[in-house]
Design a protein around this motif. Structure first.
Motif, PDB file in Angstrom:
ATOM      1  N   GLN A 170       0.841  -1.209   0.000  1.00  0.00           N
ATOM      2  CA  GLN A 170       0.000   0.000   0.000  1.00  0.00           C
ATOM      3  C   GLN A 170       0.875   1.257   0.000  1.00  0.00           C
ATOM      4  O   GLN A 170       0.629   2.200  -0.757  1.00  0.00           O
ATOM      5  N   ASP A 171       1.902   1.247   0.835  1.00  0.00           N
ATOM      6  CA  ASP A 171       2.736   2.445   1.001  1.00  0.00           C
ATOM      7  C   ASP A 171       3.485   2.831  -0.267  1.00  0.00           C
ATOM      8  O   ASP A 171       3.870   3.990  -0.433  1.00  0.00           O
ATOM      9  N   VAL A 172       3.735   1.879  -1.146  1.00  0.00           N
ATOM     10  CA  VAL A 172       4.520   2.174  -2.346  1.00  0.00           C
ATOM     11  C   VAL A 172       3.646   2.389  -3.588  1.00  0.00           C
ATOM     12  O   VAL A 172       4.015   3.147  -4.486  1.00  0.00           O
ATOM     13  N   MET A 173       2.463   1.785  -3.608  1.00  0.00           N
ATOM     14  CA  MET A 173       1.599   2.003  -4.777  1.00  0.00           C
ATOM     15  C   MET A 173       1.262   3.479  -4.956  1.00  0.00           C
ATOM     16  O   MET A 173       1.032   3.952  -6.062  1.00  0.00           O
ATOM     17  N   THR A 174       1.236   4.201  -3.850  1.00  0.00           N
ATOM     18  CA  THR A 174       0.884   5.622  -3.897  1.00  0.00           C
ATOM     19  C   THR A 174       1.987   6.484  -4.505  1.00  0.00           C
ATOM     20  O   THR A 174       1.801   7.678  -4.699  1.00  0.00           O
ATOM     21  N   GLU A 175       3.142   5.880  -4.775  1.00  0.00           N
ATOM     22  CA  GLU A 175       4.264   6.624  -5.366  1.00  0.00           C
ATOM     23  C   GLU A 175       4.253   6.547  -6.892  1.00  0.00           C
ATOM     24  O   GLU A 175       5.055   7.218  -7.552  1.00  0.00           O
ATOM     25  N   PHE A 176       3.393   5.717  -7.462  1.00  0.00           N
ATOM     26  CA  PHE A 176       3.416   5.482  -8.914  1.00  0.00           C
ATOM     27  C   PHE A 176       2.188   6.064  -9.595  1.00  0.00           C
ATOM     28  O   PHE A 176       1.104   6.134  -8.992  1.00  0.00           O
ATOM     29  N   ASN A 177       2.368   6.444 -10.839  1.00  0.00           N
ATOM     30  CA  ASN A 177       1.240   6.902 -11.650  1.00  0.00           C
ATOM     31  C   ASN A 177       0.648   5.721 -12.407  1.00  0.00           C
ATOM     32  O   ASN A 177       1.336   4.742 -12.697  1.00  0.00           O
ATOM     33  N   ILE A 178      -0.606   5.887 -12.746  1.00  0.00           N
ATOM     34  CA  ILE A 178      -1.275   4.875 -13.564  1.00  0.00           C
ATOM     35  C   ILE A 178      -0.775   4.965 -15.011  1.00  0.00           C
ATOM     36  O   ILE A 178      -0.017   5.862 -15.367  1.00  0.00           O
ATOM     37  N   ALA A 179      -1.230   4.029 -15.829  1.00  0.00           N
ATOM     38  CA  ALA A 179      -0.840   3.990 -17.236  1.00  0.00           C
ATOM     39  C   ALA A 179      -1.449   5.169 -18.004  1.00  0.00           C
ATOM     40  O   ALA A 179      -2.481   5.717 -17.607  1.00  0.00           O
ATOM     41  N   GLU A 180      -0.770   5.508 -19.090  1.00  0.00           N
ATOM     42  CA  GLU A 180      -1.281   6.541 -19.993  1.00  0.00           C
ATOM     43  C   GLU A 180      -2.649   6.132 -20.548  1.00  0.00           C
ATOM     44  O   GLU A 180      -3.549   6.930 -20.720  1.00  0.00           O
ATOM     45  N   ASP A 181      -2.766   4.835 -20.848  1.00  0.00           N
ATOM     46  CA  ASP A 181      -4.005   4.332 -21.427  1.00  0.00           C
ATOM     47  C   ASP A 181      -4.090   2.830 -21.146  1.00  0.00           C
ATOM     48  O   ASP A 181      -3.063   2.178 -20.955  1.00  0.00           O
ATOM     49  N   VAL A 182      -5.288   2.339 -21.076  1.00  0.00           N
ATOM     50  CA  VAL A 182      -5.491   0.889 -20.939  1.00  0.00           C
ATOM     51  C   VAL A 182      -6.370   0.454 -22.108  1.00  0.00           C
ATOM     52  O   VAL A 182      -7.450   1.003 -22.321  1.00  0.00           O
TER      53      VAL A 182
END
Ligand SMILES: [Ca+2]
Ligand SMILES: [Ca+2]
Ligand SMILES: [Ca+2]
Ligand SMILES: [Ca+2]
Length: 311
Positions: A170-182
């Motif tokens: 949980q603590d690290v997922m908040t450091e990443f951006n989602i994909a440009e597109d799915v």
């Protein structure tokens, strides 16, 4: 679809490890108290750091992707033909994270950012993330099982409620951006364009500690490694009361567990009546046609009605 559940921690915090039985006089005969979390923390971090010093990932493939490269992170030992590889310890970032159980205990949580992700947003700690992943444990204690072992994963994107996964994840997922597109292909497979790609190296106290998932071979006190590709997320409202869970973090410390306005032991993010006045929170807030939420404060005391038991 493969069943995936290992990311989920047990909700009950075990204070005792191993089987227990009672003597006739009622005293437990073979209870082994769980190790002190504060003493275990630096030992866990040292194990993670040893791994990071002695292992590398397939960074060369990410730099010059071969044909049909699957953009999966793969780790290997720095030895033999690979003696000249750059160790992970030189490529990771770390953040300081609190133990959720023991006051004052903190961890250096290491993570590897291979790709930040091309989408505009990052999931927040109570959101629902869609991702592919692999889980590996590091075992330094039991000689009869492997040093590292893949224990679970999914190559098709799966949704994870970040309030229900191990804390380090949980603590690290908040450091990443989602994909440009799915993109959903005609054959039904789903692909992410420029997803967040990374790995997190989780000390036991932010992982399963003495409660590995039932039926798994993960040893107690194991450090965990998760690799992931973050596709997308949805805003979490775990109790479906209309107040998104980020806002239910009343003390704004980015932890959802420790906010309980009415003291009924249900944290606000899973409490549909946050002030325990018998009126559901959903009836004490206002949502307009566009979905904008406002929080009336009828008695004007500065506390919105849904958190004010006497309004
Ligand atoms: Ca809510
Ligand atoms: Ca409550
Ligand atoms: Ca609530
Ligand atoms: Ca209420």
């Amino acid at each position: 679809m493969k069943k995936v559940y290992f990311l989920f921690p047990l909700m009950i915090l075990g204070l005792l490890a191993g089987q227990s039985c009672k003597k006739d006089d009622g005293t437990p005969s073979n209870f082994v108290p769980a190790r002190d979390r504060g003493e275990e923390a630096p030992l866990s971090i040292a194990i993670v750091e040893r791994y990071l010093q002695t292992h590398f990932y397939n960074y060369e493939e990410f730099q010059n992707p071969p044909a049909n490269f699957d953009y999966r992170i793969v780790f290997d030992t720095i030895a033999g033909d690979n003696s000249d590889k750059t160790p992970l310890i030189e490529q990771v970032t770390s953040k300081t994270v609190k133990d959720r159980v023991a006051e004052g205990v903190t961890y250096d949580l290491y993570y590897l950012n291979v790709a930040q992700g091309g989408g505009p947003d990052k999931p927040k700690f109570p959101d629902i993330a869609t991702l592919t992943y692999e889980g590996i444990y590091i075992n330094e204690e039991i000689s009869t099982i492997p040093y590292t072992k893949l224990f679970d994963g999914s190559v098709v994107p799966v949704r994870f409620d970040l309030t229900a996964v191990v804390n380090g994840f949980q603590d690290v997922m908040t450091e990443f951006n989602i994909a440009e597109d799915v993109i959903t292909n005609p054959d039904g497979t789903v692909e992410a364009v420029n997803p967040g790609i990374g790995a997190v190296f989780i000390p036991a106290g932010l992982g399963y500690y003495v409660n590995p998932p039932a039926g798994s071979e993960i040893p107690i006190y194991a450090q965990l490694i998760f690799t992931f590709s973050l596709f997308d997320f949805e805003v979490g409202d775990q109790d479906n009361d209309g107040v998104i869970s980020v806002i239910e973090d009343i003390n704004n410390n980015k932890l959802e567990e420790d906010d309980d306005t009415d003291g009924d032991t249900l944290p606000n993010y899973v409490d549909p009546d946050d002030d325990n006045d018998g009126r559901p929170t959903s009836e004490e807030i206002e949502i307009d046609a566009e979905g904008n939420v406002t929080f009336p404060d009828v008695d004007g005391d500065g506390t919105p009605d849904y958190l004010d038991s006497d309004s």
